[in-house]
Write a protein that holds these residues in place. Sequence first.
Motif, short mmCIF file in Angstrom:
data_model
loop_
_atom_site.label_atom_id
_atom_site.label_comp_id
_atom_site.label_asym_id
_atom_site.label_seq_id
_atom_site.Cartn_x
_atom_site.Cartn_y
_atom_site.Cartn_z
N GLN A 178 -96.44 -26.61 -16.16
CA GLN A 178 -96.89 -25.41 -15.46
C GLN A 178 -97.57 -25.76 -14.15
O GLN A 178 -97.40 -25.07 -13.14
CB GLN A 178 -97.85 -24.63 -16.36
CG GLN A 178 -98.32 -23.32 -15.74
CD GLN A 178 -99.24 -22.61 -16.71
OE1 GLN A 178 -98.99 -22.61 -17.90
NE2 GLN A 178 -100.28 -22.02 -16.22
N TYR A 204 -87.37 -26.84 -14.04
CA TYR A 204 -88.71 -27.23 -14.48
C TYR A 204 -88.88 -28.75 -14.45
O TYR A 204 -89.79 -29.30 -15.08
CB TYR A 204 -89.02 -26.76 -15.90
CG TYR A 204 -88.82 -25.31 -16.20
CD1 TYR A 204 -89.67 -24.33 -15.69
CD2 TYR A 204 -87.77 -24.90 -17.04
CE1 TYR A 204 -89.49 -22.99 -16.01
CE2 TYR A 204 -87.59 -23.56 -17.36
CZ TYR A 204 -88.45 -22.61 -16.84
OH TYR A 204 -88.27 -21.28 -17.15
N PRO A 231 -95.58 -18.41 -17.89
CA PRO A 231 -96.64 -19.27 -17.32
C PRO A 231 -97.96 -18.53 -17.13
O PRO A 231 -99.03 -19.13 -17.32
CB PRO A 231 -96.06 -19.71 -15.98
CG PRO A 231 -94.59 -19.54 -16.10
CD PRO A 231 -94.40 -18.36 -17.01
N SER A 236 -94.03 -22.42 -22.15
CA SER A 236 -95.13 -22.31 -21.18
C SER A 236 -96.15 -21.26 -21.56
O SER A 236 -97.26 -21.25 -21.01
CB SER A 236 -94.57 -22.04 -19.77
OG SER A 236 -93.89 -20.80 -19.72
#
Length: 514
Positions: free
Chosen positions: A2, A65, A292, A379
Amino acid sequence: MQSDVQQAQLSSVLVLHASDNVAIARRALMPGQMVDGDIVSKSAIPPGHKISIRMIRLGEPVLRYGQIIGYATKDIEPGLHVHLHNMALGEFEKDYAFGAAAHQTDFVRTPATFLGIRRADGRAATRNYVGVLSSVNCSSHVANTVAEVFKRNPFTGADPLAEFPNVDGVVALTHKTGCGMTGGEPLNVLRRTLGGYARHVNFSHVIVLGLGCEVNQIGGLLEDQRLAGRVRSMDIQTMGGARKTTEAAVEFVRNVLQESNHVARQPIPASELIVGLQCGGSDGLSGVTANPALGAASDILVRHGGTVILSETPETFGAEHLLTRRALSREVGEKLIALMDWWDAYFKREGAVMNDNRSPGNMAGGISTIVEKSLGAMSKGGTTNLVDVVKYGENVKRPGLVFMDTPGYDPVSATGQVAGGANLICFTTGRGSVFGCKPTPSIKLASNTPMYERMKDDMDVNCGEILSGGETVEECGKRIFDLILRVASGERTKSEQFDFGADEFAPWVLGATV
């Protein structure tokens, strides 16, 4: 992961990690549209979907990611739409590195508080219901009939609970099993789930209704879950039929309402919150915005001494190595891997594959593989240490980030979390999910602004502001944390306003139906 999220300077796409070879469309891209320096979109690409930003050769990994989400099934030139037609899931090595990324949590000195209900046993409630549980499907109609007696009439305004303003409602939680089932683990899971609800802090009183001849005998349930003296129980056959059982159960509820109403909210530390983390109807933006942001809120709650429950084991496939690195001990990490092995064997036994977990809505929203879905879903749990791994519906005892084994199907997963003690649910969605979870309030988080605007009556938070640059992930996470405190203090969520939450009760059904 994150903390590595980096928004591209351009307004049309997002690059989530420096090593990624795909970007995420913030909004619809048209053929011929310039999206990055010398990269031109070569086809129409919907919002939340992937566009290649570098050449990806046949067989090379597709990176999002900073992680592998699949492999190219053909050469993919820069500017092309990357999805099911040119990429697929594949095998790759995972380094579990148990505990390698575990770190000291920076706890706040003075935790935030919410206005909760302190029960006689010392636990903290966020709501105050009277519960009517069924031991078997055969007693479901009676349970529902009892609860209906105490329901507010939306047409006449008549409210049987008007004299009891501190009682949030009388709710019947019924299911489709309890008989025609085998003993062992299937019965144990059902009883653990019902026991968790019978003990749930958001119920002031509970009555369990059965038929009398079912496999899930009430006596066995009470003994197995140590509920004797905690709940009232009746079975239809012993009571002399459905009408007599209904009348007796209604009388029980009427007799406890005054006591149930005798509560007052008081300041309680946020450390006593247990929040179940859910996602459903996810899209390609869920892993960019809502998940997130919920992860940021999770980190804040853990720093305040609270607990968050991450679940949906099949939606962790391909990302489990990132959790094992944060495991507080090797034992905790190995418990998670054992779950993944069980699910792998379970899928094979059923003639399915993990990648089948993607729904049509997921794929329409831009999610191409289960690994891509898992990385985005994970996340929600933030960045703190993984402190424990527990079975479905098992009582969650350790504060911090806990993983509970559940299916990916939201109602079944959330039911397990609540049985484990969750006194609040946070639910992210990209396509638009309408979900409640009595007796626990459910906060709905939208991943994108168009869906939020279209479904304002169902969504509590718009995380789409992250895409427009209106706020950062961290700012949205703080906004979610503040809402968690307000909802825990009694503010009603959108799903509560529409009375969702009883029909969504869905214990995990294992084993054969006989």
